[in-house]
Design a protein around this motif. Sequence first.
Motif, PDB file in Angstrom:
ATOM      1  N   GLY A   1       1.277   5.676  -1.116  1.00 39.17           N
ATOM      2  CA  GLY A   1       0.564   6.947  -1.022  1.00 39.17           C
ATOM      3  C   GLY A   1       0.775   7.551   0.352  1.00 39.17           C
ATOM      4  N   ALA A   2       0.337   8.777   0.518  1.00 40.80           N
ATOM      5  CA  ALA A   2       0.527   9.496   1.782  1.00 40.80           C
ATOM      6  C   ALA A   2      -0.138   8.773   2.949  1.00 40.80           C
ATOM      7  N   ASN A   3      -1.305   8.200   2.708  1.00 38.03           N
ATOM      8  CA  ASN A   3      -2.046   7.511   3.771  1.00 38.03           C
ATOM      9  C   ASN A   3      -1.989   5.996   3.634  1.00 38.03           C
TER      10      ASN A   3
ATOM     11  N   ASP B   1      -3.167   4.389   1.118  1.00 33.61           N
ATOM     12  CA  ASP B   1      -4.500   4.048   0.627  1.00 33.61           C
ATOM     13  C   ASP B   1      -4.521   3.557  -0.824  1.00 33.61           C
ATOM     14  N   ILE B   2      -3.359   3.451  -1.461  1.00 33.77           N
ATOM     15  CA  ILE B   2      -3.313   2.996  -2.845  1.00 33.77           C
ATOM     16  C   ILE B   2      -2.676   1.606  -2.889  1.00 33.77           C
TER      17      ILE B   2
ATOM     18  N   GLU C   1      -1.180  -0.731 -10.339  1.00 35.76           N
ATOM     19  CA  GLU C   1      -1.492   0.254  -9.311  1.00 35.76           C
ATOM     20  C   GLU C   1      -2.960   0.648  -9.231  1.00 35.76           C
TER      21      GLU C   1
ATOM     22  N   HIS D   1       0.863  -1.175   0.000  1.00 42.35           N
ATOM     23  CA  HIS D   1       0.000   0.000   0.000  1.00 42.35           C
ATOM     24  C   HIS D   1       0.899   1.224   0.000  1.00 42.35           C
TER      25      HIS D   1
END
Length: 71
Positions: free
Chosen positions: A22-24, A26-27, A58, A20
Amino acid sequence: MALNKVSIMGRITGDLELKHVGANGDIPTVSFGIACPRDFKNKGTGENETDFFNCTAEQQNSLQNILKKVV
């Protein structure tokens, strides 16, 4: 950003690696390798060769399609 679509048929060379990003976080992404045999033989050895591709998917739709075919 423009992306190209590529279709590769072959065998998965190892375990899928789910991450996973991404910044959070979440991807979801999945990394895997594919081995694709060539349709023609090597002139020197007379044997078919194989190409190996390292891939990363992705997008959620891509992940669902890949996991359906693998599982």
